[in-house]
Design an enzyme around this catalytic site. Structure first.
Site, short mmCIF file in Angstrom:
data_model
loop_
_atom_site.label_atom_id
_atom_site.label_comp_id
_atom_site.label_asym_id
_atom_site.label_seq_id
_atom_site.Cartn_x
_atom_site.Cartn_y
_atom_site.Cartn_z
CD GLU A 1 -2.59 1.28 -0.02
OE1 GLU A 1 -2.79 2.45 -0.40
OE2 GLU A 1 -2.96 0.53 -0.72
CD GLU B 1 -3.16 5.67 -5.89
OE1 GLU B 1 -3.49 6.38 -5.07
OE2 GLU B 1 -3.79 4.77 -6.16
#
Length: 131
Positions: free
Chosen positions: A83, A90
């Site tokens: 994650e 991102e």
């Protein structure tokens, strides 16, 4: 004719700036800043942290072998690591541009797919060991 060199040779240590214990100390600070930023800015990371608060103590309390306990814990940590990497991808893509681009979408989708696989692995490991 200029007497300036046309290229400079720079090694990695020149760019890093610190070495030894000072480098480790500062690297720990940067890592903690990254964890704080992920927790503050990423709902998925926060959810995984809270899931970890449940699963990690449970892994320590379960009557399983040391190897099984290590695998349970490793699965949880792997999901957190993936994650963090997904969030970093991102952020880097968003830093470049918010413009919709096929390669940006592809990079973000692959990061998301990696996280999906990590979560599937986490569920599989816990299911196999507990059932």
């Amino acid at each position: 004719m200029s007497s300036e060199p046309t290229s400079a040779v720079i090694d990695g240590t020149t760019l890093k700036g610190r070495s030894g214990v000072a480098r480790i100390w500062h690297a720990c600070g940067y890592s903690l800043a990254g964890l704080r930023a992920a927790y503050a800015g990423e709902a998925a990371f926060r959810q995984l942290v809270w899931l970890s608060f449940l699963l990690l103590p449970l892994a320590l309390l379960l009557d399983v072998s040391r190897i099984e306990r290590a695998v349970l814990i490793a699965g949880v940590l792997l999901a957190l690591i993936v994650e963090l990497l997904n969030s970093a991808i991102e952020a880097a893509i968003d830093r470049i541009s918010y413009e919709l681009h096929p390669l940006s979408k592809q990079a973000k989708d692959m990061g998301s797919a990696a996280q999906l696989l990590a979560l599937c692995l986490l569920a599989l490991v816990w299911a196999v060991i507990l059932l």
